[in-house]
Design an enzyme around this catalytic site. Structure first.
Site, mmCIF file in Angstrom:
data_model
loop_
_atom_site.group_PDB
_atom_site.id
_atom_site.type_symbol
_atom_site.label_atom_id
_atom_site.label_comp_id
_atom_site.label_asym_id
_atom_site.label_seq_id
_atom_site.Cartn_x
_atom_site.Cartn_y
_atom_site.Cartn_z
ATOM 1 N N CYS A 30 0.824 -0.834 -0.019
ATOM 2 C CA CYS A 30 -0.329 -0.071 -0.279
ATOM 3 C C CYS A 30 0.779 1.474 -0.213
ATOM 4 C CB CYS A 30 -1.518 -0.020 1.130
ATOM 5 S SG CYS A 30 -1.851 1.579 1.358
ATOM 6 N N CYS B 68 0.965 4.861 7.025
ATOM 7 C CA CYS B 68 -0.312 4.319 8.770
ATOM 8 C C CYS B 68 1.126 3.308 8.843
ATOM 9 C CB CYS B 68 -1.153 3.323 8.065
ATOM 10 S SG CYS B 68 -2.656 4.325 7.135
ATOM 11 N N CYS C 186 0.483 0.026 10.468
ATOM 12 C CA CYS C 186 0.007 -1.452 9.190
ATOM 13 C C CYS C 186 0.980 -1.800 8.646
ATOM 14 C CB CYS C 186 -0.584 -0.367 7.950
ATOM 15 S SG CYS C 186 -1.624 -1.437 7.373
ATOM 16 N N CYS D 237 -17.012 -8.924 5.240
ATOM 17 C CA CYS D 237 -15.979 -7.779 5.293
ATOM 18 C C CYS D 237 -14.651 -7.528 4.210
ATOM 19 C CB CYS D 237 -15.442 -6.854 5.979
ATOM 20 S SG CYS D 237 -14.768 -5.325 5.800
ATOM 21 N N CYS E 240 -19.919 -6.360 2.934
ATOM 22 C CA CYS E 240 -18.968 -4.392 3.802
ATOM 23 C C CYS E 240 -17.763 -4.389 2.956
ATOM 24 C CB CYS E 240 -18.836 -5.094 5.325
ATOM 25 S SG CYS E 240 -17.669 -3.667 5.913
ATOM 26 N N CYS F 89 -19.596 2.024 8.140
ATOM 27 C CA CYS F 89 -18.560 1.281 9.214
ATOM 28 C C CYS F 89 -17.182 2.313 9.813
ATOM 29 C CB CYS F 89 -18.303 0.205 8.752
ATOM 30 S SG CYS F 89 -17.259 -0.840 10.104
ATOM 31 N N ARG G 235 -17.862 -2.603 17.822
ATOM 32 C CA ARG G 235 -17.498 -3.923 17.388
ATOM 33 C C ARG G 235 -15.960 -4.289 17.930
ATOM 34 N NH1 ARG G 235 -17.106 -4.157 11.374
ATOM 35 N NH2 ARG G 235 -19.618 -4.711 12.254
#
Ligand code: SF4
Length: 337
Positions: free
Chosen positions: A73, A77, A80, A117, A148, A208, A280
């Site tokens: 990616c 972040c 991550c 998801c 999702c 979400c 969640r």
């Protein structure tokens, strides 16, 4: 014996007054921080009352997450392992084929998951990516599951494609408070996230959105994250609260542990400020004892990720989760008769 009065904290009178942006500010950061500072028993009591007002407290919604495109990616972040800026060793992989996604969804459904998801490690999808994702959403819906997706930032056009495919929920986390966000991500800003959430909301897709705690944020910043989520208008239907999973090779691999009771407090505050949301238990559950998870349910959690893996980090196995729910007299939402 003396009777103690329990202190209840509610949104301020300014709840309905609009901020310049047009977003109703239901909760100030100070008010949310005051909730965090309540005596633990008072906080949980208030969260329980709110929870019981809106939900069957023994039912838990189960979501299974599948990484349909892992690694490489271009975002930075700091938590991550999929970021190309980190050296956690997650390879840049191709997108899964439709058949593999349907097979995984069917297996999750057979194990009791009601929502599936699909997550991709992108800054944003390309048009070609979207064509594949749309087919996946349609196929998972055909199985009778809620769908999702979490695909990064979305343009109006991509939101519309997902709406037409019948996507039920779109996940895009705010991650942290606006004033801590720059410490963890520099490649896109907070407003980008709010803009994507606004497009999703306008299209009528359920939102979400949650965040991560334990990244070194202050209590005020933790309260700032919850206030930001609670002041979305309307607030998200699903609110994943993640406890940082410290992965070697990421910028946050050596972050200090969050006290588990502070995690429980975060769940309770999310429940009180977003009464009708599915709150969640998300990343970090594998490292939690059954006792801490039980406290989270007591604090108002009513959803969890279910299945051995999240996107690239571990999750408790299905047997352990079923045993925990049995011990607590809880049951998956989809299985309630
Ligand atoms: S959290 Fe998402 S956007 Fe950020 S680096 Fe990981 S995959 Fe990319």
């Amino acid at each position: 014996m003396t009777t103690q009065t329990v202190q209840f904290l509610r949104p301020s009178k300014s709840a309905d007054s609009a901020k310049p942006s047009g977003i109703a500010q239901r909760w100030s950061v100070d008010e949310v921080e005051a909730l965090f500072k309540l005596p633990f028993a008072d906080l949980l009591y208030q969260a329980q009352q709110v929870h019981r007002e809106h939900f069957d407290v023994n039912a838990v919604q189960l979501s299974t997450l599948l990484s349909i495109k892992s690694g490489g990616c271009t975002e930075d972040c700091g938590y991550c392992p999929q970021s190309a800026f980190n050296s956690a060793g997650v390879e840049d992989q191709e997108m899964l084929k439709l058949e593999a996604v349907v097979k995984a969804a069917r297996a999750a459904q057979q194990k009791g998951a009601g929502r599936f998801c699909m997550g991709a490690a992108w800054r944003e999808p390309s048009d070609a990516d979207m064509a594949s994702v749309v087919k996946m959403v349609e196929a998972v819906r055909d199985l009778g599951m809620e769908t999702c997706a979490t695909l990064g930032m979305l343009s109006e056009e991509h939101v519309e494609q997902l709406r037409e495919a019948g996507l039920d929920y779109y996940n895009h986390n705010l991650d942290s408070a606006p004033d801590f966000y720059g410490e963890i991500i520099t490649t896109r800003d907070y407003q980008d996230r709010l803009d994507t959430l606004e497009r999703v909301r306008r299209a009528g897709i359920n939102v979400c959105s949650g965040g991560i705690v334990g990244m070194g944020e202050s209590l005020t910043q933790r309260a700032g994250l919850i206030a930001q989520l609670a002041n979305l208008n309307p607030y998200p239907e699903s609110v994943p609260i993640n406890n940082l999973v410290k992965v070697e090779g990421t910028a946050m691999g050596n972050a200090a542990d969050l006290d588990p009771l502070d995690f429980v407090r975060t769940i309770a505050v999310a429940r009180i400020t977003m009464p009708k949301a599915r709150v969640r238990l998300s990343a970090g559950r594998q490292q939690m004892s059954d006792a801490v998870q039980a406290l989270c349910f007591l604090a108002g959690a009513n959803s969890m990720f279910y299945g051995e893996r999240l996107l690239t980090t571990g999750n408790p196995d299905v047997e352990r989760d079923r045993a925990l729910l049995d011990k607590l007299g809880m049951y998956p939402l989809a299985e309630k008769m």
